[in-house]
Design an enzyme around this catalytic site. Sequence first.
Site, PDB file in Angstrom:
ATOM      1  N   ARG A   1      -3.626  -9.541  31.036  1.00 58.97           N
ATOM      2  CA  ARG A   1      -4.118  -9.354  29.658  1.00 58.97           C
ATOM      3  C   ARG A   1      -4.234 -10.710  28.956  1.00 58.97           C
ATOM      4  O   ARG A   1      -3.303 -11.186  28.319  1.00 58.97           O
ATOM      5  CB  ARG A   1      -3.158  -8.435  28.899  1.00 58.97           C
ATOM      6  CG  ARG A   1      -3.465  -8.258  27.441  1.00 58.97           C
ATOM      7  CD  ARG A   1      -4.676  -7.413  27.173  1.00 58.97           C
ATOM      8  NE  ARG A   1      -4.522  -6.055  27.643  1.00 58.97           N
ATOM      9  CZ  ARG A   1      -5.558  -5.218  27.850  1.00 58.97           C
ATOM     10  NH1 ARG A   1      -6.793  -5.613  27.622  1.00 58.97           N
ATOM     11  NH2 ARG A   1      -5.342  -3.997  28.298  1.00 58.97           N
TER      12      ARG A   1
ATOM     13  N   ARG B   1     -11.545  -8.151  38.743  1.00 58.20           N
ATOM     14  CA  ARG B   1     -10.448  -8.735  37.956  1.00 58.20           C
ATOM     15  C   ARG B   1      -9.070  -8.340  38.477  1.00 58.20           C
ATOM     16  O   ARG B   1      -8.069  -8.885  37.999  1.00 58.20           O
ATOM     17  CB  ARG B   1     -10.582  -8.356  36.477  1.00 58.20           C
ATOM     18  CG  ARG B   1     -10.423  -6.873  36.179  1.00 58.20           C
ATOM     19  CD  ARG B   1     -10.498  -6.604  34.687  1.00 58.20           C
ATOM     20  NE  ARG B   1     -10.300  -5.196  34.389  1.00 58.20           N
ATOM     21  CZ  ARG B   1      -9.955  -4.729  33.196  1.00 58.20           C
ATOM     22  NH1 ARG B   1      -9.747  -5.550  32.190  1.00 58.20           N
ATOM     23  NH2 ARG B   1      -9.809  -3.436  32.999  1.00 58.20           N
TER      24      ARG B   1
ATOM     25  N   GLN C   1     -12.806   0.959  34.598  1.00 55.82           N
ATOM     26  CA  GLN C   1     -13.213   0.122  33.465  1.00 55.82           C
ATOM     27  C   GLN C   1     -13.252  -1.362  33.886  1.00 55.82           C
ATOM     28  O   GLN C   1     -12.288  -1.875  34.463  1.00 55.82           O
ATOM     29  CB  GLN C   1     -12.209   0.336  32.326  1.00 55.82           C
ATOM     30  CG  GLN C   1     -12.177  -0.744  31.299  1.00 55.82           C
ATOM     31  CD  GLN C   1     -12.394  -0.227  29.886  1.00 55.82           C
ATOM     32  OE1 GLN C   1     -13.238   0.623  29.640  1.00 55.82           O
ATOM     33  NE2 GLN C   1     -11.622  -0.713  28.950  1.00 55.82           N
TER      34      GLN C   1
ATOM     35  N   ASP D   1     -15.632  -3.561  18.440  1.00 52.80           N
ATOM     36  CA  ASP D   1     -15.937  -3.443  19.866  1.00 52.80           C
ATOM     37  C   ASP D   1     -17.460  -3.276  19.988  1.00 52.80           C
ATOM     38  O   ASP D   1     -17.970  -2.163  20.036  1.00 52.80           O
ATOM     39  CB  ASP D   1     -15.186  -2.238  20.463  1.00 52.80           C
ATOM     40  CG  ASP D   1     -15.242  -2.220  21.981  1.00 52.80           C
ATOM     41  OD1 ASP D   1     -15.988  -3.036  22.563  1.00 52.80           O
ATOM     42  OD2 ASP D   1     -14.541  -1.379  22.579  1.00 52.80           O
TER      43      ASP D   1
ATOM     44  N   HIS E   1     -14.738 -12.096  30.157  1.00 46.73           N
ATOM     45  CA  HIS E   1     -14.019 -11.398  29.073  1.00 46.73           C
ATOM     46  C   HIS E   1     -13.050 -12.383  28.389  1.00 46.73           C
ATOM     47  O   HIS E   1     -11.832 -12.252  28.498  1.00 46.73           O
ATOM     48  CB  HIS E   1     -13.263 -10.229  29.715  1.00 46.73           C
ATOM     49  CG  HIS E   1     -12.734  -9.215  28.771  1.00 46.73           C
ATOM     50  ND1 HIS E   1     -12.021  -9.532  27.648  1.00 46.73           N
ATOM     51  CD2 HIS E   1     -12.821  -7.861  28.798  1.00 46.73           C
ATOM     52  CE1 HIS E   1     -11.669  -8.414  27.036  1.00 46.73           C
ATOM     53  NE2 HIS E   1     -12.147  -7.394  27.713  1.00 46.73           N
TER      54      HIS E   1
ATOM     55  N   GLU F   1     -17.349 -12.385  24.617  1.00 47.57           N
ATOM     56  CA  GLU F   1     -17.536 -12.253  26.068  1.00 47.57           C
ATOM     57  C   GLU F   1     -19.012 -12.343  26.455  1.00 47.57           C
ATOM     58  O   GLU F   1     -19.744 -11.365  26.333  1.00 47.57           O
ATOM     59  CB  GLU F   1     -16.994 -10.886  26.511  1.00 47.57           C
ATOM     60  CG  GLU F   1     -15.623 -10.560  25.947  1.00 47.57           C
ATOM     61  CD  GLU F   1     -15.268  -9.069  26.087  1.00 47.57           C
ATOM     62  OE1 GLU F   1     -15.739  -8.412  27.020  1.00 47.57           O
ATOM     63  OE2 GLU F   1     -14.511  -8.572  25.247  1.00 47.57           O
TER      64      GLU F   1
END
Length: 298
Positions: free
Chosen positions: A47, A70, A65, A193, A148, A252
């Site tokens: 994170r 990642r 997702q 978002d 991201h 991002e």
Amino acid sequence: MLQSYSEDCMKVVYLYGAQVTSWKNDHAEELLFVSSKAIFKPPKAIRGGIPICFPQFGTHGNLEQHGFARNRLWTIDDNPPPLPVNPAIKSFVDLILRPSDEDLKIWPHSFEFRLRVALGPNGDLSLTSRIRNTNTDGRSFSYTFAYHTYFSVSDISEVRVEGLETMDYLDNLKGKERFTEQGDAIVFESEIDKVYLAAPSKIAIIDHEKKRTFVLTKEGLPDAVVWNPWDKKAKAMQDFGDGEYKHMLCVEPAAVEKPITLKPGEEWKGRLALSAVPSSYCSGQLDPLKEHLIALNI
Ligand SMILES: O=P(O)(O)OC[C@H]1O[C@@H](O)[C@H](O)[C@@H](O)[C@@H]1O
């Protein structure tokens, strides 16, 4: 974990997710946000830093997702195909991801994903992704993608983003409905978002309190996502501190609205360059005619 230094600046890259987790300037100040609750092992992505979303951004498809790149272990690419190199770059690392048999079950395509992470002059950080379709059955594949990037900011309510005003966006908080941004610059008072579509190649994050401006330059990545979970979502995330939303902002560079399609043998390149400059920076410098004011040499 790989660490490297160049002219007193530093970056840290994990093989897990090929994730950059630290980028420091010559005053040893951390420029990226990583949660104090981040988990550095599978199955969760770390994170913070710069997770790579591939072959799917968000929920734009049937995969988990943000795709699986990642949360896979990448390897060092000892012999990458040549990439034009700025002679001023002093330090870089090349990583590679190829699908495992398990990955091929969930996304049945053979690919080579090469990532170069470089530290350039003035401590600028660049990430260059090269994705090649290595299918031998003649099939094309399509994917969405994002860097991201979690930026460290002093206080989210003191931050503004320039370059996205008047852009169209898909609002993830409103069922991906399309709207047009109003106003001068983006400021933050609640959860956000949004996927800004066909965003300009330069975006600035201006942090008044830190007197610092991040300049993002993107190539091959038409869109730009802006995300901050704010207080309620922050509390719901297991790997994120309750009050940490105040000190981070994700901007991002991405390809979301129009997936990228590669035929066998074809390669795509997507690049992000980040620079942190003192905020004597003033509005309007994203004007292409004035771009020389921001010296990005990587
Ligand atoms: O918790 P994750 O999977 O890392 O995603 C964090 C956020 O990432 C952003 O890019 C998305 O737009 C958000 O919808 C999402 O909540």
